[in-house]
Design an enzyme around this catalytic site. Structure first.
Site, PDB file in Angstrom:
ATOM      1  N   ASN A  35     -13.383  47.779  32.910  1.00 51.39           N
ATOM      2  CA  ASN A  35     -13.468  46.491  32.230  1.00 51.39           C
ATOM      3  C   ASN A  35     -14.657  45.679  32.741  1.00 51.39           C
ATOM      4  OD1 ASN A  35     -11.046  47.240  31.012  1.00 51.39           O
ATOM      5  ND2 ASN A  35      -9.794  46.058  32.431  1.00 51.39           N
ATOM      6  N   TYR A 103       2.979  53.527  34.682  1.00 52.98           N
ATOM      7  CA  TYR A 103       1.827  54.391  34.951  1.00 52.98           C
ATOM      8  C   TYR A 103       2.218  55.861  35.080  1.00 52.98           C
ATOM      9  CZ  TYR A 103      -0.800  50.167  36.089  1.00 52.98           C
ATOM     10  OH  TYR A 103      -1.411  48.941  36.036  1.00 52.98           O
ATOM     11  N   ASN A 169      -7.804  43.328  44.171  1.00 57.22           N
ATOM     12  CA  ASN A 169      -6.906  44.085  43.288  1.00 57.22           C
ATOM     13  C   ASN A 169      -5.892  44.911  44.079  1.00 57.22           C
ATOM     14  OD1 ASN A 169      -7.089  43.347  40.668  1.00 57.22           O
ATOM     15  ND2 ASN A 169      -8.301  45.089  39.994  1.00 57.22           N
ATOM     16  N   ARG A 171      -2.468  46.429  44.690  1.00 57.16           N
ATOM     17  CA  ARG A 171      -1.294  46.832  43.916  1.00 57.16           C
ATOM     18  C   ARG A 171      -0.344  47.582  44.849  1.00 57.16           C
ATOM     19  NH1 ARG A 171      -3.528  43.600  41.570  1.00 57.16           N
ATOM     20  NH2 ARG A 171      -4.310  43.595  39.415  1.00 57.16           N
ATOM     21  N   GLY A 236      -9.189  28.184  38.468  1.00 60.51           N
ATOM     22  CA  GLY A 236     -10.598  28.498  38.656  1.00 60.51           C
ATOM     23  C   GLY A 236     -10.869  29.336  39.877  1.00 60.51           C
ATOM     24  N   ASP A 264     -11.049  40.924  36.021  1.00 57.04           N
ATOM     25  CA  ASP A 264     -12.131  41.894  35.846  1.00 57.04           C
ATOM     26  C   ASP A 264     -13.321  41.244  35.126  1.00 57.04           C
ATOM     27  OD1 ASP A 264     -10.116  43.578  36.769  1.00 57.04           O
ATOM     28  OD2 ASP A 264      -9.603  44.252  34.747  1.00 57.04           O
TER      29      ASP A 264
END
Length: 323
Positions: A35, A103, A169, A171, A236, A264
């Protein structure tokens, strides 16, 4: 402004199924780093960011790669592993625009790239002034051997002067345990030059529910990052260069449709501005503006005509920058 720097992005793209289970579903593709590569290519068409990932020899892989090339992404570093397939995920979106994911990626081709000799060859071919971007997911999906190989390669590249940009990111489902994740994230952060982290990710990863943007930035600066950006969702972003700090608030979005790829796309806007030597507040403004466009549409990848309005919005919003 055209940049003469090469940008290489390491990660995974998967097949996406979107819709309600056992009803007609849309087929797309998506992945955090893909992305970012795609939106960066749209903002800077002459850049042709290199995407480094693994795919199979199947029709899905072939069509995904063709679509990336049509978006201006350089796919010469996509590694084909014939006996493997791309990962797959299904996405459900509730009426408020929030997402849940399922997933199938444990044996995906991208999981094996860092242990492949072609991976080292592609990285060694990068010019010395290149920029490498990757995320915590890029690291998490790799095999144990692959993780070690990636960090070794990044150490060598840093010695050549290559700039490393890392998105958190985090996870949890991709890691064996929180301590395991903390160990590898610290290793990656200690190599990065620019950290684009999410406040909620940092609180969850380091098990500190009350964690300020300032303390996040202080730790990452101590680990060697020159610039730290803490993404705060609707609020923001907070930025720090080790001396000065500030907040850049986005314009309110009245109709949030889908928050997929918000972070992303923020990263793509930020990197595009940074490549043009803008100051951090302006880079965050670009990130906020692009993310604001993306979350008003369904899916990770919005229509081209919407992205084309980006620079007009930047011109209109530029006076909102508050250093």
């Amino acid at each position: 402004m055209k940049t003469n720097r090469t940008v290489a992005i390491i990660g995974e793209c998967m097949i996406e199924l979107s819709g309600q289970p056992f009803l007609p579903q849309q087929q797309r593709f998506g992945g955090d780093t893909l992305n970012t590569a795609l939106y960066l290519s749209r903002l800077e068409p002459s850049l042709h960011p290199r995407y480094i990932t693994g795919l199979g020899a199947d029709t899905y892989s072939t069509l995904m790669k063709k679509a990336w090339e049509e978006e201006g992404i350089n796919c010469q570093s996509v590694i084909t592993i014939p006996e493997k397939l791309p990962g797959l995920y299904a996405i459900e979106i509730d009426p408020c625009g929030e997402r849940s994911f399922h997933y199938w990626r444990n044996d995906a081709a991208a999981r094996y790239i860092a242990a492949d000799s072609r991976f080292t060859t592609h990285l060694n071919a990068l010019p010395n002034n290149s920029v490498i971007y990757l995320s915590g997911i890029s690291l998490a999906i790799l095999t144990p051997k692959g993780k070690e190989s990636l960090l070794t390669q990044l150490i060598h590249l840093k010695q050549r002067g290559i700039t490393l940009i890392v998105d958190s990111n985090y996870r949890p489902r991709l890691w064996d345990s929180i301590p395991h994740a903390q160990e590898w994230f610290e290793k990656l952060y200690r190599l990065s030059d620019i950290a684009l982290v999410t406040g909620d990710d940092e609180k969850m990863l380091w098990q500190q529910p009350i964690l300020t943007e300032q303390s996040i930035a202080q730790r990452l600066h101590q680990w060697g990052n020159q610039n730290v950006i803490v993404k705060l969702g609707a609020h923001g972003a907070f930025w720090s260069d080790g001396i000065d700090t500030g907040y850049i608030a986005p314009k309110p979005i009245d109709s949030v449709v889908d928050t997929t790829a918000a972070g992303d796309s923020f990263n793509a806007g930020f990197i595009a501005a940074w490549l043009q030597n803008n100051h951090l507040p302006t880079c965050c403004l670009w990130g906020n503006t692009l993310a604001g466009l993306v979350i008003q549409h369904h899916g990770a990848i919005i229509p081209h005509k919407v992205t084309d309005s980006f620079y007009t919005l930047i011109k209109d919003n530029h006076d909102t920058v508050n250093c």
